[in-house]
Design a protein around this motif. Structure first.
Motif, PDB file in Angstrom:
ATOM      1  N   MET A   1     -22.643  34.860   4.806  1.00  0.00           N
ATOM      2  CA  MET A   1     -23.914  34.951   5.522  1.00  0.00           C
ATOM      3  C   MET A   1     -24.002  33.766   6.484  1.00  0.00           C
ATOM      4  O   MET A   1     -23.881  32.616   6.076  1.00  0.00           O
ATOM      5  N   LYS A   2     -24.184  34.052   7.761  1.00  0.00           N
ATOM      6  CA  LYS A   2     -24.261  32.982   8.758  1.00  0.00           C
ATOM      7  C   LYS A   2     -25.617  32.291   8.643  1.00  0.00           C
ATOM      8  O   LYS A   2     -26.671  32.923   8.772  1.00  0.00           O
ATOM      9  N   THR A   3     -25.557  30.981   8.395  1.00  0.00           N
ATOM     10  CA  THR A   3     -26.760  30.209   8.098  1.00  0.00           C
ATOM     11  C   THR A   3     -26.864  28.992   9.010  1.00  0.00           C
ATOM     12  O   THR A   3     -25.861  28.360   9.330  1.00  0.00           O
ATOM     13  N   ALA A   4     -28.092  28.657   9.369  1.00  0.00           N
ATOM     14  CA  ALA A   4     -28.377  27.414  10.094  1.00  0.00           C
ATOM     15  C   ALA A   4     -29.458  26.649   9.340  1.00  0.00           C
ATOM     16  O   ALA A   4     -30.385  27.248   8.797  1.00  0.00           O
ATOM     17  N   VAL A   5     -29.305  25.347   9.303  1.00  0.00           N
ATOM     18  CA  VAL A   5     -30.340  24.462   8.782  1.00  0.00           C
ATOM     19  C   VAL A   5     -31.015  23.848  10.006  1.00  0.00           C
ATOM     20  O   VAL A   5     -30.382  23.116  10.771  1.00  0.00           O
ATOM     21  N   VAL A   6     -32.269  24.185  10.201  1.00  0.00           N
ATOM     22  CA  VAL A   6     -33.055  23.709  11.331  1.00  0.00           C
ATOM     23  C   VAL A   6     -34.064  22.713  10.779  1.00  0.00           C
ATOM     24  O   VAL A   6     -34.816  23.038   9.861  1.00  0.00           O
ATOM     25  N   TYR A   7     -34.069  21.493  11.342  1.00  0.00           N
ATOM     26  CA  TYR A   7     -34.932  20.473  10.753  1.00  0.00           C
ATOM     27  C   TYR A   7     -35.491  19.529  11.801  1.00  0.00           C
ATOM     28  O   TYR A   7     -34.946  19.376  12.890  1.00  0.00           O
ATOM     29  N   TYR A   8     -36.603  18.905  11.438  1.00  0.00           N
ATOM     30  CA  TYR A   8     -37.169  17.773  12.170  1.00  0.00           C
ATOM     31  C   TYR A   8     -37.231  16.625  11.174  1.00  0.00           C
ATOM     32  O   TYR A   8     -37.607  16.821  10.012  1.00  0.00           O
ATOM     33  N   SER A   9     -36.863  15.429  11.627  1.00  0.00           N
ATOM     34  CA  SER A   9     -36.916  14.256  10.760  1.00  0.00           C
ATOM     35  C   SER A   9     -37.318  13.051  11.586  1.00  0.00           C
ATOM     36  O   SER A   9     -36.717  12.784  12.624  1.00  0.00           O
ATOM     37  N   MET A  10     -38.316  12.327  11.124  1.00  0.00           N
ATOM     38  CA  MET A  10     -38.730  11.115  11.821  1.00  0.00           C
ATOM     39  C   MET A  10     -38.056   9.889  11.212  1.00  0.00           C
ATOM     40  O   MET A  10     -37.515   9.055  11.925  1.00  0.00           O
ATOM     41  N   SER A  11     -38.057   9.797   9.888  1.00  0.00           N
ATOM     42  CA  SER A  11     -37.571   8.569   9.240  1.00  0.00           C
ATOM     43  C   SER A  11     -36.215   8.737   8.564  1.00  0.00           C
ATOM     44  O   SER A  11     -35.726   7.799   7.950  1.00  0.00           O
ATOM     45  N   GLY A  12     -35.619   9.914   8.656  1.00  0.00           N
ATOM     46  CA  GLY A  12     -34.287  10.128   8.100  1.00  0.00           C
ATOM     47  C   GLY A  12     -34.253  10.801   6.741  1.00  0.00           C
ATOM     48  O   GLY A  12     -33.185  11.201   6.290  1.00  0.00           O
ATOM     49  N   ASN A  13     -35.383  10.937   6.068  1.00  0.00           N
ATOM     50  CA  ASN A  13     -35.412  11.593   4.762  1.00  0.00           C
ATOM     51  C   ASN A  13     -35.016  13.061   4.874  1.00  0.00           C
ATOM     52  O   ASN A  13     -34.143  13.540   4.154  1.00  0.00           O
ATOM     53  N   THR A  14     -35.646  13.777   5.783  1.00  0.00           N
ATOM     54  CA  THR A  14     -35.360  15.194   5.952  1.00  0.00           C
ATOM     55  C   THR A  14     -33.950  15.395   6.505  1.00  0.00           C
ATOM     56  O   THR A  14     -33.243  16.318   6.103  1.00  0.00           O
ATOM     57  N   GLN A  15     -33.528  14.521   7.394  1.00  0.00           N
ATOM     58  CA  GLN A  15     -32.176  14.614   7.948  1.00  0.00           C
ATOM     59  C   GLN A  15     -31.117  14.485   6.846  1.00  0.00           C
ATOM     60  O   GLN A  15     -30.144  15.245   6.822  1.00  0.00           O
ATOM     61  N   GLN A  16     -31.314  13.551   5.945  1.00  0.00           N
ATOM     62  CA  GLN A  16     -30.353  13.353   4.850  1.00  0.00           C
ATOM     63  C   GLN A  16     -30.169  14.639   4.043  1.00  0.00           C
ATOM     64  O   GLN A  16     -29.041  15.053   3.742  1.00  0.00           O
ATOM     65  N   ILE A  17     -31.251  15.294   3.699  1.00  0.00           N
ATOM     66  CA  ILE A  17     -31.176  16.520   2.898  1.00  0.00           C
ATOM     67  C   ILE A  17     -30.634  17.681   3.734  1.00  0.00           C
ATOM     68  O   ILE A  17     -29.839  18.484   3.239  1.00  0.00           O
ATOM     69  N   ALA A  18     -31.023  17.750   4.992  1.00  0.00           N
ATOM     70  CA  ALA A  18     -30.507  18.807   5.874  1.00  0.00           C
ATOM     71  C   ALA A  18     -28.980  18.731   5.941  1.00  0.00           C
ATOM     72  O   ALA A  18     -28.292  19.759   5.867  1.00  0.00           O
ATOM     73  N   GLU A  19     -28.455  17.541   6.074  1.00  0.00           N
ATOM     74  CA  GLU A  19     -27.003  17.362   6.148  1.00  0.00           C
ATOM     75  C   GLU A  19     -26.325  17.771   4.845  1.00  0.00           C
ATOM     76  O   GLU A  19     -25.271  18.419   4.864  1.00  0.00           O
ATOM     77  N   LYS A  20     -26.922  17.428   3.710  1.00  0.00           N
ATOM     78  CA  LYS A  20     -26.340  17.809   2.415  1.00  0.00           C
ATOM     79  C   LYS A  20     -26.331  19.325   2.237  1.00  0.00           C
ATOM     80  O   LYS A  20     -25.353  19.902   1.770  1.00  0.00           O
ATOM     81  N   ILE A  21     -27.421  19.977   2.602  1.00  0.00           N
ATOM     82  CA  ILE A  21     -27.514  21.428   2.456  1.00  0.00           C
ATOM     83  C   ILE A  21     -26.522  22.118   3.397  1.00  0.00           C
ATOM     84  O   ILE A  21     -25.803  23.036   2.998  1.00  0.00           O
ATOM     85  N   ALA A  22     -26.479  21.671   4.646  1.00  0.00           N
ATOM     86  CA  ALA A  22     -25.554  22.270   5.613  1.00  0.00           C
ATOM     87  C   ALA A  22     -24.110  22.115   5.146  1.00  0.00           C
ATOM     88  O   ALA A  22     -23.316  23.063   5.239  1.00  0.00           O
ATOM     89  N   ASP A  23     -23.775  20.952   4.618  1.00  0.00           N
ATOM     90  CA  ASP A  23     -22.420  20.714   4.121  1.00  0.00           C
ATOM     91  C   ASP A  23     -22.102  21.624   2.932  1.00  0.00           C
ATOM     92  O   ASP A  23     -21.046  22.244   2.879  1.00  0.00           O
ATOM     93  N   ALA A  24     -23.036  21.726   2.002  1.00  0.00           N
ATOM     94  CA  ALA A  24     -22.815  22.531   0.794  1.00  0.00           C
ATOM     95  C   ALA A  24     -22.667  24.019   1.114  1.00  0.00           C
ATOM     96  O   ALA A  24     -21.894  24.716   0.457  1.00  0.00           O
ATOM     97  N   LEU A  25     -23.380  24.501   2.117  1.00  0.00           N
ATOM     98  CA  LEU A  25     -23.368  25.933   2.444  1.00  0.00           C
ATOM     99  C   LEU A  25     -22.456  26.284   3.623  1.00  0.00           C
ATOM    100  O   LEU A  25     -22.330  27.456   3.969  1.00  0.00           O
ATOM    101  N   GLY A  26     -21.871  25.268   4.250  1.00  0.00           N
ATOM    102  CA  GLY A  26     -21.075  25.547   5.448  1.00  0.00           C
ATOM    103  C   GLY A  26     -21.937  26.066   6.583  1.00  0.00           C
ATOM    104  O   GLY A  26     -21.520  26.902   7.382  1.00  0.00           O
ATOM    105  N   ALA A  27     -23.154  25.565   6.663  1.00  0.00           N
ATOM    106  CA  ALA A  27     -24.132  26.035   7.646  1.00  0.00           C
ATOM    107  C   ALA A  27     -24.113  25.162   8.901  1.00  0.00           C
ATOM    108  O   ALA A  27     -23.703  23.998   8.864  1.00  0.00           O
ATOM    109  N   ASP A  28     -24.585  25.737  10.002  1.00  0.00           N
ATOM    110  CA  ASP A  28     -24.785  24.966  11.228  1.00  0.00           C
ATOM    111  C   ASP A  28     -26.010  24.076  11.043  1.00  0.00           C
ATOM    112  O   ASP A  28     -26.960  24.442  10.344  1.00  0.00           O
ATOM    113  N   LEU A  29     -25.986  22.936  11.696  1.00  0.00           N
ATOM    114  CA  LEU A  29     -27.073  21.967  11.596  1.00  0.00           C
ATOM    115  C   LEU A  29     -27.724  21.839  12.968  1.00  0.00           C
ATOM    116  O   LEU A  29     -27.054  21.530  13.953  1.00  0.00           O
TER     117      LEU A  29
END
Length: 161
Positions: A1-29
């Motif tokens: 299933m082609k997946t993208a993780v779309v995120y907004y992050s101001m202080s880096g908290n959301t970015q950190q998790i977005a990167e982990k999820i994208a890596d785990a699922l092979g998703a675009d960031l």
């Protein structure tokens, strides 16, 4: 299933998790950024961001690449005043037609509460009853917790299963 993780992050908290999820699922960031940045420090950060979230602002965004071939989008946002961030609101508004035809999951990072309300408001803005999967974390970069990685794994397993 082609997946993208779309995120907004101001202080880096959301970015950190977005990167982990994208890596785990092979998703675009895909990082969403407003053309005009919000204040990121002090009292102005909370007043300006909170007001913008409560008022339902939709700021203009920096250009981003999103094709229509995705089967699933995972939306990541900080929680501001028990709401999603204005840049994510703009993203949803700009892509409503495509988002209405695919699976949507979401994760939120927060410090002061309101995560469940923010997820409910996200689903309502998308015009859906519920998200395929959700994840809530308390500022994972700034306040690391032992079980955060396990929560991300469980979230990804729900999506893979």
């Amino acid at each position: 299933m082609k997946t993208a993780v779309v995120y907004y992050s101001m202080s880096g908290n959301t970015q950190q998790i977005a990167e982990k999820i994208a890596d785990a699922l092979g998703a675009d960031l895909i990082r969403i950024e407003p053309k005009k940045e919000y204040p990121s420090k002090g009292f102005r950060k909370f007043i300006w961001g909170g007001k913008s979230a409560v008022m339902g602002d939709r700021p203009k965004l920096q250009p981003y690449m999103l094709d229509s071939g995705y089967d699933r989008i995972i939306i990541g946002t900080p929680v501001w005043a028990s709401n999603i961030t204005p840049p994510i609101r703009t993203f949803i508004t700009e892509n409503r037609d495509m988002l209405s035809r695919i699976e949507i999951a979401a994760f939120v990072c927060y410090a002061g509460g309101g995560a469940d309300k923010a997820l409910d408001k996200l689903a309502a803005l998308l015009g859906i009853d519920r998200l395929v999967a959700t994840l809530t974390l308390i500022d994972p970069k700034d306040k690391p917790a032992k079980d955060n990685d396990e929560k991300v794994i469980v979230f990804c397993q729900k999506l893979e299963g």
